[in-house]
Structure formats: C-alpha cells, structure tokens
Design an enzyme around this catalytic site. Structure first.
Site, PDB file in Angstrom:
ATOM      1  N   ALA A  32      -8.128   0.048   4.778  1.00 51.83           N
ATOM      2  CA  ALA A  32      -9.502   0.397   5.133  1.00 51.83           C
ATOM      3  C   ALA A  32      -9.434   1.314   6.346  1.00 51.83           C
ATOM      4  O   ALA A  32      -8.725   1.027   7.306  1.00 51.83           O
ATOM      5  CB  ALA A  32     -10.283  -0.861   5.476  1.00 51.83           C
ATOM      6  N   ASN A  87      -9.741  -2.606  13.595  1.00 51.03           N
ATOM      7  CA  ASN A  87     -10.164  -2.228  12.244  1.00 51.03           C
ATOM      8  C   ASN A  87      -9.380  -3.042  11.226  1.00 51.03           C
ATOM      9  O   ASN A  87      -8.186  -2.852  11.043  1.00 51.03           O
ATOM     10  CB  ASN A  87      -9.916  -0.736  12.032  1.00 51.03           C
ATOM     11  CG  ASN A  87     -10.169  -0.313  10.590  1.00 51.03           C
ATOM     12  OD1 ASN A  87     -10.652  -1.098   9.760  1.00 51.03           O
ATOM     13  ND2 ASN A  87      -9.848   0.941  10.298  1.00 51.03           N
ATOM     14  N   HIS A 113       7.718   8.969 -13.075  1.00 51.46           N
ATOM     15  CA  HIS A 113       7.231   8.095 -12.006  1.00 51.46           C
ATOM     16  C   HIS A 113       7.463   8.695 -10.608  1.00 51.46           C
ATOM     17  O   HIS A 113       6.538   8.818  -9.802  1.00 51.46           O
ATOM     18  CB  HIS A 113       7.928   6.737 -12.147  1.00 51.46           C
ATOM     19  CG  HIS A 113       7.369   5.668 -11.280  1.00 51.46           C
ATOM     20  ND1 HIS A 113       6.574   4.661 -11.762  1.00 51.46           N
ATOM     21  CD2 HIS A 113       7.497   5.439  -9.956  1.00 51.46           C
ATOM     22  CE1 HIS A 113       6.225   3.867 -10.774  1.00 51.46           C
ATOM     23  NE2 HIS A 113       6.783   4.309  -9.663  1.00 51.46           N
ATOM     24  N   ASP A 149      10.890   3.620  -3.684  1.00 54.40           N
ATOM     25  CA  ASP A 149      10.090   2.468  -4.117  1.00 54.40           C
ATOM     26  C   ASP A 149      10.984   1.413  -4.744  1.00 54.40           C
ATOM     27  O   ASP A 149      12.209   1.456  -4.566  1.00 54.40           O
ATOM     28  CB  ASP A 149       8.943   2.909  -5.041  1.00 54.40           C
ATOM     29  CG  ASP A 149       9.411   3.370  -6.407  1.00 54.40           C
ATOM     30  OD1 ASP A 149      10.640   3.420  -6.644  1.00 54.40           O
ATOM     31  OD2 ASP A 149       8.548   3.676  -7.251  1.00 54.40           O
ATOM     32  N   ASP A 171       1.900   2.668  -6.226  1.00 52.58           N
ATOM     33  CA  ASP A 171       1.732   3.202  -7.570  1.00 52.58           C
ATOM     34  C   ASP A 171       0.306   3.661  -7.887  1.00 52.58           C
ATOM     35  O   ASP A 171       0.120   4.472  -8.791  1.00 52.58           O
ATOM     36  CB  ASP A 171       2.216   2.185  -8.606  1.00 52.58           C
ATOM     37  CG  ASP A 171       3.740   2.182  -8.689  1.00 52.58           C
ATOM     38  OD1 ASP A 171       4.369   3.019  -8.011  1.00 52.58           O
ATOM     39  OD2 ASP A 171       4.292   1.354  -9.428  1.00 52.58           O
ATOM     40  N   HIS A 228       1.171  -2.448 -11.621  1.00 51.34           N
ATOM     41  CA  HIS A 228       0.253  -3.081 -10.678  1.00 51.34           C
ATOM     42  C   HIS A 228      -0.613  -1.997 -10.068  1.00 51.34           C
ATOM     43  O   HIS A 228      -0.263  -0.835 -10.095  1.00 51.34           O
ATOM     44  CB  HIS A 228       0.969  -3.898  -9.600  1.00 51.34           C
ATOM     45  CG  HIS A 228       2.160  -3.235  -9.002  1.00 51.34           C
ATOM     46  ND1 HIS A 228       2.092  -2.422  -7.910  1.00 51.34           N
ATOM     47  CD2 HIS A 228       3.457  -3.270  -9.363  1.00 51.34           C
ATOM     48  CE1 HIS A 228       3.290  -1.992  -7.614  1.00 51.34           C
ATOM     49  NE2 HIS A 228       4.147  -2.477  -8.479  1.00 51.34           N
ATOM     50  N   HIS A 271       5.070  10.349  -7.584  1.00 49.34           N
ATOM     51  CA  HIS A 271       5.079  10.021  -6.151  1.00 49.34           C
ATOM     52  C   HIS A 271       5.309  11.284  -5.310  1.00 49.34           C
ATOM     53  O   HIS A 271       4.618  11.523  -4.324  1.00 49.34           O
ATOM     54  CB  HIS A 271       6.196   9.020  -5.838  1.00 49.34           C
ATOM     55  CG  HIS A 271       5.846   7.593  -6.153  1.00 49.34           C
ATOM     56  ND1 HIS A 271       4.627   7.032  -5.867  1.00 49.34           N
ATOM     57  CD2 HIS A 271       6.582   6.594  -6.717  1.00 49.34           C
ATOM     58  CE1 HIS A 271       4.620   5.748  -6.237  1.00 49.34           C
ATOM     59  NE2 HIS A 271       5.792   5.465  -6.764  1.00 49.34           N
TER      60      HIS A 271
HETATM   61 FE   LIG Z   1       6.475   3.540  -7.650  1.00 52.50          FE
END
Ligand SMILES: [Fe+2]
Length: 612
Positions: free
Chosen positions: A427, A556, A132, A155, A338, A11, A136
C-alpha cells in the site's frame, strides 16, 4: 495497439492493460474476489482493465499470458525423470492438474474468455505466451526511467529459469545468462521460510523481518552444505538437503539435522534458532545478490540496474545494493512478484514481438506511482457509503487534508482510501492505514487493535522525498517501499544495558528512535519516499502533518486485516473500518468518525480472520 497481459493459475493472478506501450491499468484479482493470493483466472481484473481503458473485448489486439505451460511441463517431467523413483510422489500429484488444466492453457484461457464474453470473438487467435523470466525482465526494464540498463531477475522458479541477466537498450531486451532449476535463490529462501514455520510464497517477508533479531551463526553451515557461490554470484544448491524436487515439502531430514531440529510448528513460539536462521539466510541472500550485481556491472559496463522477480521484494538486499553503489541507479518493479508478470508479458509483447517504440516516460517512470487500480468519483463514494449505512461529512480538498493531518497529530489511526488502488503487494498511500510514527504506542495499537496480529515487524514509514535525507540514511527515490535504509544517527535512541537483555518482540517495544513505530531493532526502516508528481494528495497530507508537528514522516501500513487482501472499494474500506479499531476513515473527501457510526453495523473481525 491494445494488449492485455494476464498472470494466473500459480499465485497472485492479475491483469494489465498496455495501450501503445503505456501502462493504463493493472490489478490483482484478489482485490476484487477478496480471497488473498487468488490464483484463479482474473476475470474481474480483466473487466476492470477494459473498463479503465474504455475498451470493448473486440478492441483487444492481443492477450499475452505470462509464462509458457509447455516449458513448465517439461521441467516437471524432466525433474521427475532425474529423481525417479523418488520424484514420483510429487509428480503424480502434479500431473493430473497439469494435464487437465495447465498444459492446455491456450484452450483453457480461450474458454474462459468465451465464457465471459461469448463466442463472437476469436480469442485463440489473439493469444500469445511470454516466457516467465522474460515477463519479469520486461516488467523491470520497460517501465524504468532508463534508456539502457542491466536487468536482473530472481525468483523461485518459472519454467526452468530461476535467475536471469538481460540487457535492455531502447526498445530491445535480450537475455544474456540464466541459472536454471533446481538451483534457485528464491526456493532456497522459501526453504528457510518453510523451516521457520511461515507459509511459502507469502511468509518470506516475515523471515526478512525476523532477521535483525538473530545472529548469522549458520552462514558457514549454509555455505559449506547448501549453496556453492561463485565469485560472479552464480550458484548451485546441494539437492541432498531439499525435498522440492522429489516430495511435497521444501526441506528434508538432512536439512533438519543440519539446522538443529525440525521446522517450527506454524503459529508456535518463535525461538532464537529461527531468528538466527533468518539472519543467516538473509546474509547469504545478500551475498549472492551483491556478487551477481558486481559480476553484471563488471561484465556489461552498464550503469543502471533494473530488478524484478520475487527475490526483488527483499528490500533489505535492495538497500544493500544501493548502499554499495555497484550501479549508479537502481529501479525495482513494484509488482516484482508474479502479478507483475502480467504487466511484463504485455509490455514484452508490444516491444519485442510487435516492434512497438518505447514511449518517453511521463514523470518518474512508466508506472504512474503504481497507482493503476480502480478509483471512485466523489459522487460514487458518497452513494456507496450511504448505501452501506455510513455516517460521514464531506469536506473540500484543502479542509480534508487539514482535518486528516490534525487527526493524525492527535494520535488517531486513520484509514486512508484515495484515488487509484496500488498494483503490487504494498500500500503506497492510496489504500493505507496511517498513524503518527512518533508514538511509541502506535506499533502496538495498530497491530493488536487493527491488524489483529502480534508482530515482530515494525511498520514502514512514508516520508516526503525532499526530507528523506534528514531522517534516514538515504538520498534516493524509493517510491515503492522496496529499499531498507537506516534511521539517521541523530534521530536514534541508544538502548540501555537492561533493554539489550530483552528477547524477541520485547526488544521491539523499546523505542529505538524519535520515530519508534517505524524503526526496527537494528535501526532500519523500509522507506517509501512520497513524491508530489505521483501522489499529490498524499504528499499534501504529510506536508500538512509536518507543518503541525515538525515531522515529515507517517506510519503507512496496508489497509486490511491479517489474512485479507488490501481493500479495493469504498465499501471494503468501510467494512474494515467497522471491524477494527481505526479511529477515522477518509474516503475521497468523505470523513467518518468511528464514534458516530451505527453500532449495529460493527463487525467482529478479531475472531474471524484467516491466518496469513
Ligand atoms: Fe516468478
């Protein structure tokens, strides 16, 4: 040395360009394709990165993918064997995809590059694969301002690892300890996200936002049945309650029985049970994170801690971590999920594989405020807006800031599109919708007229770094909105007994402080500190707003409607403006008033958006 990092096929596909160890550009593919959490090969993000670095495809020395498909396949296969025959259903579903696409990732990626840039380049020879959690960890440590730090990643799952502890020293980063699948804090949290009727991998922050409404009355049940937590924070799950190893769901009937019923139907009414479950799993998550951190501090003696991985987006747990002062300093990768793996993969390859030196960070850290995406010159903005049919006036820099601050002080909702787009889920004042946090109505107006949602979550405040301690129980940098802190006690408003009787969202509509639009029911706020060094224009805007109102804080919220990615181009911003109740739009120095626009260009978003 030009290194392109990529994350894709799971994703949030993303690309990142690292030149001689410096992060030059990074963006998520969803922002270009306008498909939220787009996981496809990040062609447009790669094109953007090359363009931002002024590079041709031939100039790219290495392409690094953020995880190792073979290891992931091994995990699927071994999980299947361990749970056979129960695992067969999920395995047969996953297997064809794996065999066709993911297992031969090198061929797939090389083919994508050839499709885009032709046959003349040897893409396969330049392809590297990172692990992976190393991706990170590298994304958390290398851009941090620390020359030495402990690094904690948490995660759902990568290949096997779900939690890792590494130590960074200079340009070196070594993994010391790991917790492996199926024992996963991220998957545990996702199981509760699923059970509460939210979308896994997307709705976790909603569960976190729901927690303050609940009582943590399920904590003992979670500890007694689901998770065994050791003193050092290491943990093991009891898999009898979960279905992610063997089926296509997160949880099973035993889980339902333990927590008083089946999962909530998505979009149905949220009840006290979901709120209590949210509060309970949040408390357990915080317990694990704090114990892990204490254990790491004790065992390594490190003074600084870096965080990444999806669980590092749990800003309530991060706030606790800071509050408990387990480490002297804390740095969290803004793209902790990710997407940020693309950045970590590129940085990891440069320092760990190629032995590249670590450059001195310019400014606060190596992320440039996470303003790493596309930007547009004033000339481009004007021609794009004109082509889109926008009616606008161009002001000079100072006038523009003053005009916008006045509009905010008059209670207007402002679309603010400036400079380089943010990398990561938040944002941060480049692609934001802004409002006056003192207005009790701001919360409701923004939710209903602009974001098209009824929300139990308040908005986040941006506050000038130099004034943060006067408004919040926080005196540290939080440039990436990843820390939750309380609103200062002298700014709070007590609830009357009648108000305390209110339920759910009705409680949110009671002003809890003098900045109600950004204050949660437990007086907490997800704070972004705004720094002159990284975003001088946004800083100037809030400073001017403070001169007008005495308040150095703005609401915000991300510039998008529900179900859509954050806007990228001036046209995206104009479209969102024309389909919502935003009063004024400021793109660079071009200012637009809603009432002056061509009514024929108005869009109806309200009934068109997808659910998130
Ligand atoms: Fe991850």
């Amino acid at each position: 040395m030009n290194i392109l990092g990529i994350s894709a096929y799971y994703h949030d596909a993303a690309a990142c360009l690292v030149v001689d160890g410096r992060v030059i550009a990074a963006a998520q593919e969803e922002r270009f394709t306008r498909k939220k959490h787009d996981a496809r090969f990040p062609e447009q993000a790669i094109r953007f990165c090359l363009q931002a670095g002024g590079l041709r495809p031939a100039d790219v020395d290495h392409v690094v993918y953020y995880d190792k498909p073979f290891l992931k396949f091994e995990r699927l296969f071994e999980t299947y064997l361990a749970f056979a025959p129960r695992g067969f259903r999920s395995f047969v579903t996953a297997l064809p995809v794996w065999l066709k696409e993911k297992l031969f990732q090198k061929l797939v990626i090389a083919r994508e590059f050839r499709r885009i840039w032709g046959d003349q380049e040897d893409w396969s020879g330049r392809l590297l694969f990172s692990e992976h959690h190393l991706s990170h960890a590298a994304s958390a440590y290398f851009p941090s301002p620390f020359s030495e730090a402990a690094v904690l990643t948490m995660d759902g799952v990568g290949e096997w690892t779900t939690t890792s502890l590494a130590i960074g020293q200079g340009r070196d980063l070594k993994v010391h300890r790991e917790i492996h699948f199926p024992h996963s804090l991220g998957l545990l949290y996702s199981a509760f996200t699923y059970h509460a009727g939210f979308r896994v991998n997307a709705g976790e922050y909603k569960l976190m936002g729901l927690a303050p409404y609940g009582e943590p009355r399920y904590v003992e049940r979670i500890r007694d049945h689901l998770i065994d937590i050791k003193d050092d924070g290491s943990f093991a799950l009891d898999l009898e309650y979960f279905d992610y190893c063997t089926g296509l769901r997160m949880t099973n009937q035993r889980f339902d029985a333990l927590f008083d019923g089946p999962p909530r139907e998505p979009e149905s009414r949220i009840t006290q049970r979901e709120m209590d479950l949210a509060a309970s799993i949040q408390a357990v998550t915080e317990e694990v994170v704090l114990k892990l951190a204490r254990g790491i501090r004790r065992d390594t003696g490190q003074k600084n801690l870096c965080l990444a991985g999806g669980v590092a987006l749990n800003c309530v747990a991060n706030g606790r971590l800071l509050q408990e002062r387990i480490f002297d300093r804390l740095w969290i990768q803004p793209a902790a999920g990710d997407a940020g793996g693309a950045l970590g993969a590129a940085l990891g390859a440069y320092h760990l594989l190629l032995g590249g030196p670590r450059p001195e960070p310019t400014g606060m850290d190596g992320m440039h405020g996470s303003y790493l995406g596309p930007e547009y010159t004033q000339t481009e903005i004007e021609s794009r807006l004109t082509a889109a049919g926008a009616v606008f006036t161009t002001l000079d820099d100072e006038e523009c800031v003053d005009w916008t601050a006045r509009a905010l002080a008059e209670g207007k909702a402002v679309g603010w599109h400036q400079g380089r787009m943010e990398f990561g889920p938040r944002a941060l004042g480049s692609r934001s919708i802004l409002a006056d946090p003192r207005l009790a109505t701001a919360q409701k107006t923004l939710n209903l007229k602009i974001k098209f949602r009824e929300s139990f979550r308040p908005f986040a405040p941006s506050v000038l770094r130099e004034h943060v301690a006067e408004w919040f129980d926080l005196d540290a940098d939080s440039p990436y909105m990843l820390l939750v802190a309380g609103v200062s006690s002298d700014r709070r408003l007590p609830m009357t007994p009648a108000q305390q009787e209110l339920f759910g969202i009705d409680r949110l509509n009671v002003a809890r402080s003098v900045i109600p639009a950004v204050t949660h029911v437990d007086y907490s706020a997800r704070v972004q500190t705004v720094h002159k060094e990284t975003n001088p224009r946004y800083h100037a805007l809030i400073a001017r707003f403070r001169e007008l109102t005495g308040c150095p804080v703005l609401v915000n919220t991300s510039f998008n409607v529900r179900g859509e990615p954050i806007v990228c181009t001036p046209e995206d911003a104009f479209r969102c403006f024309m389909g919502t109740g935003i009063d004024v739009l400021v793109v660079g120095n071009a200012v637009l008033r809603a009432e002056e626009q061509n009514p024929g260009l108005r869009l109806s978003y309200a009934d068109r958006h997808e659910l998130d």
